[in-house]
Design a protein around this motif. Structure first.
Motif, short mmCIF file in Angstrom:
data_model
loop_
_atom_site.label_atom_id
_atom_site.label_comp_id
_atom_site.label_asym_id
_atom_site.label_seq_id
_atom_site.Cartn_x
_atom_site.Cartn_y
_atom_site.Cartn_z
N GLU A 47 0.83 -1.20 0.00
CA GLU A 47 0.00 0.00 0.00
C GLU A 47 0.87 1.26 0.00
O GLU A 47 0.56 2.24 -0.68
N ALA A 48 1.95 1.21 0.75
CA ALA A 48 2.86 2.37 0.79
C ALA A 48 3.51 2.59 -0.56
O ALA A 48 3.65 3.73 -1.01
N PHE A 49 3.90 1.50 -1.23
CA PHE A 49 4.54 1.68 -2.53
C PHE A 49 3.56 2.19 -3.57
O PHE A 49 3.94 2.92 -4.49
N THR A 50 2.30 1.84 -3.45
CA THR A 50 1.29 2.39 -4.36
C THR A 50 1.28 3.91 -4.27
O THR A 50 1.22 4.61 -5.29
N HIS A 51 1.36 4.42 -3.05
CA HIS A 51 1.40 5.87 -2.87
C HIS A 51 2.72 6.45 -3.40
O HIS A 51 2.72 7.53 -4.01
N VAL A 52 3.82 5.76 -3.15
CA VAL A 52 5.11 6.21 -3.68
C VAL A 52 5.05 6.33 -5.19
O VAL A 52 5.50 7.33 -5.78
N TYR A 53 4.47 5.34 -5.82
CA TYR A 53 4.34 5.33 -7.28
C TYR A 53 3.53 6.54 -7.74
O TYR A 53 3.93 7.26 -8.67
N GLN A 54 2.41 6.78 -7.09
CA GLN A 54 1.53 7.88 -7.50
C GLN A 54 2.18 9.24 -7.28
O GLN A 54 2.03 10.15 -8.10
N ILE A 55 2.92 9.38 -6.19
CA ILE A 55 3.53 10.67 -5.87
C ILE A 55 4.70 10.98 -6.79
O ILE A 55 4.85 12.12 -7.27
N TYR A 56 5.53 9.98 -7.06
CA TYR A 56 6.76 10.24 -7.79
C TYR A 56 6.69 9.96 -9.29
O TYR A 56 7.60 10.35 -10.03
N GLU A 57 5.64 9.31 -9.75
CA GLU A 57 5.55 9.03 -11.19
C GLU A 57 5.63 10.30 -12.05
O GLU A 57 6.34 10.30 -13.07
N PRO A 58 4.95 11.40 -11.69
CA PRO A 58 5.09 12.61 -12.52
C PRO A 58 6.53 13.10 -12.64
O PRO A 58 6.97 13.52 -13.72
N GLN A 59 7.29 13.03 -11.54
CA GLN A 59 8.69 13.46 -11.59
C GLN A 59 9.51 12.51 -12.45
O GLN A 59 10.37 12.94 -13.23
N VAL A 60 9.24 11.22 -12.34
CA VAL A 60 9.97 10.24 -13.15
C VAL A 60 9.69 10.48 -14.63
O VAL A 60 10.60 10.41 -15.47
N ILE A 61 8.45 10.77 -14.97
CA ILE A 61 8.11 11.06 -16.37
C ILE A 61 8.85 12.29 -16.85
O ILE A 61 9.35 12.33 -17.99
N ARG A 62 8.97 13.31 -16.01
CA ARG A 62 9.73 14.50 -16.41
C ARG A 62 11.19 14.16 -16.64
O ARG A 62 11.82 14.69 -17.57
N TRP A 63 11.76 13.31 -15.80
CA TRP A 63 13.14 12.88 -16.01
C TRP A 63 13.29 12.15 -17.34
O TRP A 63 14.27 12.35 -18.06
N VAL A 64 12.33 11.29 -17.63
CA VAL A 64 12.37 10.56 -18.90
C VAL A 64 12.33 11.54 -20.07
O VAL A 64 13.14 11.47 -20.99
N GLN A 65 11.38 12.45 -20.03
CA GLN A 65 11.21 13.40 -21.13
C GLN A 65 12.42 14.33 -21.27
O GLN A 65 12.71 14.79 -22.38
N GLY A 66 13.12 14.57 -20.18
CA GLY A 66 14.29 15.44 -20.23
C GLY A 66 15.58 14.72 -20.57
O GLY A 66 16.62 15.36 -20.74
N HIS A 67 15.53 13.40 -20.69
CA HIS A 67 16.74 12.64 -21.00
C HIS A 67 17.18 12.90 -22.44
O HIS A 67 16.36 12.92 -23.36
#
Length: 222
Positions: A47-67
């Motif tokens: 359950e905690a990782f589900t929240h981690v995924y939801q919170i940090y996914e937008p930042q991870v996507i920005r990192w991907v797009q900026g690569h």
């Protein structure tokens, strides 16, 4: 507030709030996110990782797009974000989480997972198009080195090479947090009065690290 007494939902709410503050360059308290990450990874609470995924996914996507090589893949950002978060989850489970002292170090590793996901994809799909690590001149642009070695050990070695606390802090800002000179001056006005000072010090640090035999050995072993 004692984070241990908060529920997972309570931690997730506070972590999301503090993450927004950090993204807005406001003062933030990382303890809630670190406790949420600890429960998700060290304790293996789904359950905690589900929240981690939801919170940090937008930042991870920005990192991907900026690569710099994302455009060469032909894939969408969600594909690599999911791959990076899965790698991150399995790599950080259990006692391995104890290697990381705080949220910045954890997120730096997550960003390395993004880099590794993209570069591995390109190696598999277009091996002739990928620049070898030996041809990359900026240490700050080679997180694959950290991803493929013991990140904690490598960072400890870098800190050993930089005894001055100001140099260590600058290296952390550049290599782990990926901050620009303007952002560093804004965050540490008592240490750096202008962007030129940061740029000159950065060049000096990179020159020192690139000429260290031990770091060169690490790179050649990849």
């Amino acid at each position: 507030m004692a984070t241990a007494s908060l529920s997972i939902d309570g931690l997730a709410q506070r972590c999301a709030e503090e993450t927004k503050k950090w993204n807005d360059r406001q003062g933030s308290d990382p303890q809630f996110c670190f406790e949420l990450l600890r429960r998700a990874l060290a304790k293996g609470m789904a359950e905690a990782f589900t929240h981690v995924y939801q919170i940090y996914e937008p930042q991870v996507i920005r990192w991907v797009q900026g690569h710099s090589r994302f455009a060469l893949t032909g894939e969408n950002a969600d594909f690599f974000a999911g791959a990076a978060l899965r790698t991150f989850y399995f790599a950080m489970q259990g006692p391995k989480f104890a290697r990381f002292a705080g949220v910045p170090q954890v997120l730096a590793y997550l960003k390395m997972c993004v880099h590794t996901a993209i570069m591995q994809y390109l190696r598999d799909q277009h091996p002739v198009d990928v620049t070898p690590l030996e041809d990359v001149h900026e240490l700050g642009e080679t997180p694959d080195l950290l991803a493929r070695t013991d990140a904690a050990e490598l960072w400890a070695h870098i800190c050993h090479l930089l005894p001055d606390p100001h140099d260590r802090n600058l290296a952390r800002c550049i290599f782990l947090l990926d901050l620009k000179p303007r952002q560093i001056v804004s965050a540490y006005p008592l240490q750096w009065s202008n962007e030129r000072e940061v740029t000159v010090a950065t060049y000096r640090i990179r020159h020192l690290l690139r000429n260290n035999a031990e770091l060169c050995r690490w790179a050649s072993d990849i």
